[in-house]
Every structure is written in C-alpha cells, then in structure tokens.
Design a protein around this motif. Structure first.
Motif, PDB file in Angstrom:
ATOM      1  N   ALA A   1       0.860  -1.194   0.000  1.00 33.61           N
ATOM      2  CA  ALA A   1       0.000   0.000   0.000  1.00 33.61           C
ATOM      3  C   ALA A   1       0.888   1.233   0.000  1.00 33.61           C
ATOM      4  O   ALA A   1       1.199   1.788   1.058  1.00 33.61           O
ATOM      5  CB  ALA A   1      -0.923   0.003   1.207  1.00 33.61           C
TER       6      ALA A   1
ATOM      7  N   SER B   1      -1.310  -0.954  -4.842  1.00 32.46           N
ATOM      8  CA  SER B   1      -1.807  -1.639  -3.651  1.00 32.46           C
ATOM      9  C   SER B   1      -2.346  -3.012  -4.014  1.00 32.46           C
ATOM     10  O   SER B   1      -2.784  -3.260  -5.152  1.00 32.46           O
ATOM     11  CB  SER B   1      -2.921  -0.826  -2.986  1.00 32.46           C
TER      12      SER B   1
ATOM     13  N   TYR C   1      -5.669  -3.555   0.569  1.00 31.12           N
ATOM     14  CA  TYR C   1      -5.428  -2.167   0.988  1.00 31.12           C
ATOM     15  C   TYR C   1      -5.804  -1.149  -0.084  1.00 31.12           C
ATOM     16  O   TYR C   1      -5.328  -0.020  -0.063  1.00 31.12           O
ATOM     17  CB  TYR C   1      -3.958  -1.990   1.370  1.00 31.12           C
TER      18      TYR C   1
ATOM     19  N   GLN D   1      -7.553   2.254   1.358  1.00 31.83           N
ATOM     20  CA  GLN D   1      -6.643   3.151   2.078  1.00 31.83           C
ATOM     21  C   GLN D   1      -5.638   3.804   1.128  1.00 31.83           C
ATOM     22  O   GLN D   1      -5.316   4.985   1.261  1.00 31.83           O
ATOM     23  CB  GLN D   1      -5.891   2.384   3.162  1.00 31.83           C
TER      24      GLN D   1
END
Length: 364
Positions: A251, A334, A338, A341
């Motif tokens: 991420a 990512s 993830y 986020q």
C-alpha cells in the motif's frame, strides 16, 4: 439572476478602504504569529458582545442583539435577518475539496488564479469582483475580495477576508454580505468593519486527521497533506507515502521527479512510466484509457493498470505532470486488501501536492 454592474462608493469604502490598505506595496511575511491572544481587550466595546469559538480557536466582537449561530463546528454566523450576514470559517480545503490550503497566501494565490474558487465559495457564479488584493487590518496581513451580487431579489455588497492561523495549515475566511438598500445600511457597514477589526485567533488550531509535510526532493521543495495514519519516508530520489504505518510494499504512494524534461513527448513519458510493470511484473495490462484531468495545482495524465507480483494482484495508478522544467510522477499501487486506504492517500497527495521549484506557487 442579474448582477448590478457597479459598487456604490460608500460600500467600496466601507469594505475596502476603511479597514484595509490595499495595493500599498506591502511585503507579506510568510511566517506565523500574526495573531496572539490578548490583542483584543477582554471586555467588548460598548454596543458589542465578546464571542469566542472554542472549537477552532478564534474570537471577535459582535453587535449586541444580533443572532449568532454555529451551523458547523468550524463556522460561525452573525446575522440580522437577510440584510446583514458575517460568517467566519476555519478552512483547509477549497469549497469543492479539490485543493488543500496551506495558509492564507496559498488560498489567495488560488483565488487570484481561478475565479471559480471564489464563486464556489460564495455559492453563485453570478457575481462581479470589484477589487481584490493584499492589505492589512491594523497591521495584520489579510487578503480581501470585494464583490457585487444580487440574491433573492436584493442587491448585496460582499467581501471575503482571508487570514492566517497559528496551526501548521489552514486559514480563516470571513465573508460579509450587506443589503445595500436596507434601512440600516450605515449601521451594518459600521458593524461589519468592527467585526473584521476585532477578529483574532486565540490559539493554534488545525483540522484533525491530517498532517502537513514540507520536504525536499532532489533539491525541490515538495509540500503535501497526508492522514495521521500514514507513514512518510524520505529516499534518495523519491518520497514514500504509506497509507498505514505497518504496511509498505502492499500500500504505497510514491512521489518522484523523472529524468524527462517538460519539452519531451508526453506519450513517450507515459510509456516509460508503464514499462517497468510490463518488463518486471507478471500479467501487466492497462485497465483504462489514459485520462487527463485538472486536480489541485496540476494537470495530471493518469495511467491505470493491474499486474501481479509474487502471485499477488496489484492495482496501479500513475499520475504524470509537469512542474518547472521536468516531468514528475505520483504512483499508487496496492493489493486488493489495501485498495481503499491507498486510494485515499493517493487522492490526498494529488489534491494537495505543491512543488515549489521556482519559489512560492503563484498560479495554478
């Protein structure tokens, strides 16, 4: 709605000349500390009441008997019916949330460069700006826009004042509207001036949930916002923004200055940015046509891809843009776990990124 084509001389004097010194050649100090507790007397002047917003740390004196409301935590309204309105707001984004605001100077640059920023803030594009410049209020720097508009069949004089705060980012925006045909117009002008003069910031404040970073990358100042949950790393040729402190390769958002120059062919730059994944990862492919959009301070060209690394599926976005004489890129990648986020960290970076290769940004 129709817009009145001129601003009355008394109104312009009240909004601008009486409490501002505009176009005076003042050099604005970009440091903090313009407002300190104690600059305004503890007791309000006769005919006024002391008001303090403990949520976002500011105070001012308001006319006795006028309605004071807090529609939002960071917003205070002072009104007398529809004829008089002053609002004060702590802000760290523009009205459309597409621009993060470093300070008053940052917002002023944005207002000067794009009139839609002001019209979005006021809530109508049917207004006429009659004056705008830096000035000062009793020695305190302030950026002001005076404008003229008709609203609900009434003709208003409007003003937007932008002040610095004491926190790491954000600014305070005071907006005044006066019905020029109201019976109490002279009283309103006096009250509006007094509110502006009495305004001060009581303590450092900045919006929760974000941090402001002012760093350097290959000699260029680079500023951006990130969420409190993010972790920032400095490398020799890049800056890493990690959406979660304990998660790195799965991420990540990376800011880099490329070897390509601004005069180089864009298609070659885009192909070069994508080639790493085609050459080094598995089953890489484009997932959408390259798109172009304006966001924050830059015009971005976006590459959307997916690829596999060590059997793990990744989503990859690469934003290409020019700053100074070079191409820059911001890459988000990512795993599926993830994705949300990372997408938030990527958008925050694009909204707020400011690369000051040639000094302070003066145009967007």
């Amino acid at each position: 709605m129709a817009v009145r084509k001129r601003l009355g001389a008394w109104a312009l004097a009240a909004l601008m000349t009486a409490c501002m010194v505009l176009g005076s050649g003042m050099v604005r100090d970009s440091g903090r500390g313009f407002f300190l507790p104690g600059l305004v007397p503890a007791e309000a002047e006769e005919g006024y009441e002391k008001y303090e917003n403990d949520n976002v740390k500011f105070a001012m004196e308001v006319p006795e008997g006028y309605e004071v409301t807090e529609p939002y935590e960071n917003v205070t309204m002072v009104t007398d019916g529809d004829d008089f309105r002053v609002s004060v707001e702590y802000a760290f984004t523009s009205a459309d949330s597409a621009h993060f605001l470093q300070d008053a100077e940052d917002f002023a640059d944005l207002l000067k460069a794009d009139t839609t920023v002001l019209t979005d803030w006021v809530g109508t594009d049917d207004l006429q700006v009659v004056a705008a410049d830096w000035g000062d209020i009793d020695g305190t720097p302030c950026y002001v826009c005076a404008y003229d508009l008709d609203l609900n069949g009434k003709s208003y004089t409007g003003g937007l004042y932008v002040f610095d705060g004491l926190g790491d980012f954000g600014c305070y925006c005071m907006q005044a509207l006066i019905n020029r045909d109201a019976p109490k117009v002279e009283e309103y002008v006096k009250y509006q001036e007094h509110i502006v003069r009495s305004f001060y910031v009581t303590a450092p404040y900045q919006a929760e949930g974000y941090a402001y970073y002012d760093m350097k990358l290959e000699g260029s100042p680079v500023a951006f916002f990130a969420r409190d949950t993010a972790h920032i790393e400095e490398y020799s040729s890049s800056l890493g923004v990690y959406a979660l402190e304990h998660v790195y390769s799965e991420a990540s958002v990376t800011i880099m200055k490329s070897a390509w120059k601004a005069e180089d062919d864009l298609e070659k730059v885009l192909n070069s940015a994508a080639s790493y994944y085609f050459d080094s990862w598995d089953n890489a492919r484009y997932t959408a046509q390259t798109s172009q959009f304006d966001l924050g301070r830059y015009s971005y060209n976006m590459i959307s891809m997916e690829a596999y690394k060590d059997g793990e599926h990744y989503t990859i976005y690469i934003a290409i843009f020019t700053s100074g004489d070079s191409y820059w890129k911001v890459t988000a990648r990512s795993t599926d776990e993830y994705a949300e986020q990372t997408a938030s960290a990527f958008s925050d970076t694009l909204f707020s990124l400011c690369i000051n290769e040639d000094g302070p940004v003066s145009s967007y």
